[in-house]
Design a protein around this motif. Sequence first.
Motif, PDB file in Angstrom:
ATOM      1  N   GLY A   1     -14.327 -14.099 141.759  1.00 52.55           N
ATOM      2  CA  GLY A   1     -14.147 -12.701 142.141  1.00 52.55           C
ATOM      3  C   GLY A   1     -15.302 -11.830 141.689  1.00 52.55           C
ATOM      4  O   GLY A   1     -15.722 -10.906 142.413  1.00 52.55           O
ATOM      5  N   TYR A   2     -15.846 -12.117 140.511  1.00 52.29           N
ATOM      6  CA  TYR A   2     -17.001 -11.373 140.023  1.00 52.29           C
ATOM      7  C   TYR A   2     -18.209 -11.587 140.928  1.00 52.29           C
ATOM      8  O   TYR A   2     -18.874 -10.633 141.343  1.00 52.29           O
ATOM      9  CB  TYR A   2     -17.329 -11.797 138.592  1.00 52.29           C
ATOM     10  N   PHE A   3     -18.518 -12.846 141.260  1.00 49.91           N
ATOM     11  CA  PHE A   3     -19.705 -13.122 142.054  1.00 49.91           C
ATOM     12  C   PHE A   3     -19.535 -12.699 143.512  1.00 49.91           C
ATOM     13  O   PHE A   3     -20.531 -12.499 144.216  1.00 49.91           O
ATOM     14  CB  PHE A   3     -20.086 -14.597 141.960  1.00 49.91           C
ATOM     15  N   ALA A   4     -18.298 -12.562 143.975  1.00 53.41           N
ATOM     16  CA  ALA A   4     -18.087 -12.063 145.338  1.00 53.41           C
ATOM     17  C   ALA A   4     -18.491 -10.597 145.466  1.00 53.41           C
ATOM     18  O   ALA A   4     -18.817 -10.128 146.557  1.00 53.41           O
ATOM     19  CB  ALA A   4     -16.617 -12.234 145.727  1.00 53.41           C
ATOM     20  N   LYS A   5     -18.495  -9.863 144.329  1.00 54.76           N
ATOM     21  CA  LYS A   5     -18.798  -8.435 144.358  1.00 54.76           C
ATOM     22  C   LYS A   5     -20.149  -8.100 143.744  1.00 54.76           C
ATOM     23  O   LYS A   5     -20.602  -6.959 143.843  1.00 54.76           O
ATOM     24  CB  LYS A   5     -17.704  -7.663 143.609  1.00 54.76           C
ATOM     25  N   ASN A   6     -20.785  -9.069 143.068  1.00 53.61           N
ATOM     26  CA  ASN A   6     -22.030  -8.787 142.365  1.00 53.61           C
ATOM     27  C   ASN A   6     -23.100  -9.796 142.775  1.00 53.61           C
ATOM     28  O   ASN A   6     -22.893 -11.005 142.677  1.00 53.61           O
ATOM     29  CB  ASN A   6     -21.811  -8.862 140.847  1.00 53.61           C
ATOM     30  N   GLU A   7     -24.230  -9.270 143.227  1.00 55.78           N
ATOM     31  CA  GLU A   7     -25.308 -10.136 143.689  1.00 55.78           C
ATOM     32  C   GLU A   7     -26.572  -9.969 142.842  1.00 55.78           C
ATOM     33  O   GLU A   7     -27.668 -10.339 143.266  1.00 55.78           O
ATOM     34  CB  GLU A   7     -25.619  -9.844 145.156  1.00 55.78           C
ATOM     35  N   GLU A   8     -26.410  -9.440 141.599  1.00 56.86           N
ATOM     36  CA  GLU A   8     -27.574  -9.259 140.728  1.00 56.86           C
ATOM     37  C   GLU A   8     -28.253 -10.586 140.414  1.00 56.86           C
ATOM     38  O   GLU A   8     -29.452 -10.633 140.132  1.00 56.86           O
ATOM     39  CB  GLU A   8     -27.164  -8.582 139.415  1.00 56.86           C
TER      40      GLU A   8
ATOM     41  N   GLY B   1     -28.954 -12.880 142.415  1.00 59.16           N
ATOM     42  CA  GLY B   1     -29.720 -13.383 143.556  1.00 59.16           C
ATOM     43  C   GLY B   1     -28.889 -14.228 144.495  1.00 59.16           C
ATOM     44  O   GLY B   1     -29.365 -14.639 145.555  1.00 59.16           O
ATOM     45  N   PHE B   2     -27.620 -14.491 144.131  1.00 62.06           N
ATOM     46  CA  PHE B   2     -26.743 -15.311 144.972  1.00 62.06           C
ATOM     47  C   PHE B   2     -25.871 -14.442 145.853  1.00 62.06           C
ATOM     48  O   PHE B   2     -25.442 -13.347 145.473  1.00 62.06           O
ATOM     49  CB  PHE B   2     -25.836 -16.188 144.107  1.00 62.06           C
ATOM     50  N   THR B   3     -25.593 -14.953 147.018  1.00 58.15           N
ATOM     51  CA  THR B   3     -24.578 -14.385 147.901  1.00 58.15           C
ATOM     52  C   THR B   3     -23.481 -15.426 148.070  1.00 58.15           C
ATOM     53  O   THR B   3     -23.762 -16.587 148.393  1.00 58.15           O
ATOM     54  CB  THR B   3     -25.164 -14.051 149.279  1.00 58.15           C
ATOM     55  N   GLY B   4     -22.232 -15.011 147.821  1.00 55.77           N
ATOM     56  CA  GLY B   4     -21.111 -15.930 148.007  1.00 55.77           C
ATOM     57  C   GLY B   4     -21.119 -17.103 147.049  1.00 55.77           C
ATOM     58  O   GLY B   4     -20.675 -18.198 147.415  1.00 55.77           O
TER      59      GLY B   4
ATOM     60  N   PRO C   1     -12.013 -30.676 134.888  1.00 51.80           N
ATOM     61  CA  PRO C   1     -11.933 -30.922 133.444  1.00 51.80           C
ATOM     62  C   PRO C   1     -13.244 -31.386 132.824  1.00 51.80           C
ATOM     63  O   PRO C   1     -13.437 -31.258 131.608  1.00 51.80           O
ATOM     64  CB  PRO C   1     -10.858 -32.016 133.342  1.00 51.80           C
ATOM     65  N   SER C   2     -14.161 -31.895 133.631  1.00 47.92           N
ATOM     66  CA  SER C   2     -15.429 -32.400 133.095  1.00 47.92           C
ATOM     67  C   SER C   2     -16.613 -31.487 133.385  1.00 47.92           C
ATOM     68  O   SER C   2     -17.739 -31.807 132.992  1.00 47.92           O
ATOM     69  CB  SER C   2     -15.718 -33.795 133.665  1.00 47.92           C
ATOM     70  N   GLY C   3     -16.398 -30.357 134.060  1.00 51.12           N
ATOM     71  CA  GLY C   3     -17.524 -29.479 134.348  1.00 51.12           C
ATOM     72  C   GLY C   3     -17.268 -28.568 135.530  1.00 51.12           C
ATOM     73  O   GLY C   3     -16.182 -28.013 135.674  1.00 51.12           O
ATOM     74  N   PHE C   4     -18.255 -28.447 136.405  1.00 55.42           N
ATOM     75  CA  PHE C   4     -18.095 -27.569 137.561  1.00 55.42           C
ATOM     76  C   PHE C   4     -18.965 -28.066 138.714  1.00 55.42           C
ATOM     77  O   PHE C   4     -19.945 -28.801 138.525  1.00 55.42           O
ATOM     78  CB  PHE C   4     -18.488 -26.126 137.223  1.00 55.42           C
ATOM     79  N   GLN C   5     -18.585 -27.646 139.901  1.00 59.20           N
ATOM     80  CA  GLN C   5     -19.430 -27.716 141.081  1.00 59.20           C
ATOM     81  C   GLN C   5     -19.544 -26.300 141.622  1.00 59.20           C
ATOM     82  O   GLN C   5     -18.635 -25.476 141.442  1.00 59.20           O
ATOM     83  CB  GLN C   5     -18.827 -28.654 142.133  1.00 59.20           C
ATOM     84  N   ALA C   6     -20.667 -25.991 142.245  1.00 53.16           N
ATOM     85  CA  ALA C   6     -20.870 -24.634 142.745  1.00 53.16           C
ATOM     86  C   ALA C   6     -21.712 -24.678 144.015  1.00 53.16           C
ATOM     87  O   ALA C   6     -22.473 -25.625 144.240  1.00 53.16           O
ATOM     88  CB  ALA C   6     -21.555 -23.776 141.689  1.00 53.16           C
ATOM     89  N   LYS C   7     -21.568 -23.652 144.821  1.00 51.31           N
ATOM     90  CA  LYS C   7     -22.383 -23.527 146.026  1.00 51.31           C
ATOM     91  C   LYS C   7     -22.543 -22.052 146.358  1.00 51.31           C
ATOM     92  O   LYS C   7     -21.707 -21.211 145.991  1.00 51.31           O
ATOM     93  CB  LYS C   7     -21.747 -24.266 147.202  1.00 51.31           C
ATOM     94  N   GLY C   8     -23.625 -21.750 147.040  1.00 48.66           N
ATOM     95  CA  GLY C   8     -23.886 -20.372 147.427  1.00 48.66           C
ATOM     96  C   GLY C   8     -25.246 -20.268 148.083  1.00 48.66           C
ATOM     97  O   GLY C   8     -26.003 -21.239 148.149  1.00 48.66           O
TER      98      GLY C   8
END
Length: 242
Positions: free
Chosen positions: A116-123, A125-128, A135-142
Motif C-alpha cells: 500500500g505504501y509503494f502504490a502511493k509513493n514513487e520516491e 523510482g518504482f511504479t507499482g 517465510p524465507s524471504g521475498f519476491q518483488a516486481k515493478g
Amino acid sequence: MNRRILFLSVLLLLCSLLAPLPEAEAGPDPKALAEEIARELGKKFRPDQLTVTTDGSTAYVEARGAWIDKIRIDSLRLEATLKPERAPVSGDADALAGLIASSVGELTLLEKDVNGYFAKNEESGFTGLHFDFTPSGFQAKGIYTASFLFTFRIRLAAQGVLALRPEGIILDQVAMFVEGLKQPDSFTARVVSSVNPLLEFRDIPFPVTFKRLTMTDSEVTLTGGPKRLDQGATAVWKRPQP
C-alpha cells in the motif's frame, strides 16, 4: 546534675524522638504519567489506539495501526525504561526522548501495508512495486525508471531476504532480473539503494532494541522480547475522529 535540667533534657529528647518525620518527596503520579506517555506516543505514531501501563519506572505499551517512516505498522509493543529525572514535556519532537531512556520492542509489518505504501509513493523510482512475502524471504516486481545517458523504464523482478540492521529493515542478498536474465551486482546495488531501508528506525525518537526478524506469507515481525507489566496505572489513547 540539677534534677530540673536533667528533666528538661529528657523531655527535649523525647520530643525530638516523637516529632513526625518529614514527608518523603512524592514521586510522579503513575496515572498522570501514563496519560502523558500515551498522549506523546499518540502524537508521534498516530495509531488507531494505544494503551500504556506504568508503575513509575517502567512503561508497557501496546498499539494498533501506528505509523513509522510513512508505513503503517499493524501492531507495536514496547517495554520502556523511564528516565528517573524527566524533563518537562513541551510537546515538541524531543518530548518522548525526555521520558524514555531505552526500550525493547516488537512490531509486525503486513505485506499489504508495504504494498500500500509503494502504490502511493514513487520516491524510490518504482511504479507499482509489489512484494510477495514468504517465510524465507521475498519476491518483488515493478517498473523502475532509470537514468543513465537517457531515461528509460525497466520491468524488474527480484528476490532476496529482509534483514534486521541498526538503521531498520533492509532488503538483503538481492538478485534482480530483467526478462529472466540476472542483472549485474552493480546495477542491483544501485536499484536496491533506492529502496533501502524498507523501514527506517530514525523516526523513533528513543532507543528501541529488536533482536530477531521472522517472516510468514503475509507479514514480518521484529522482536526484542518485551514483557507485559502486570501492575500499574493505565491510560488509553485513541486517534481523534476527523
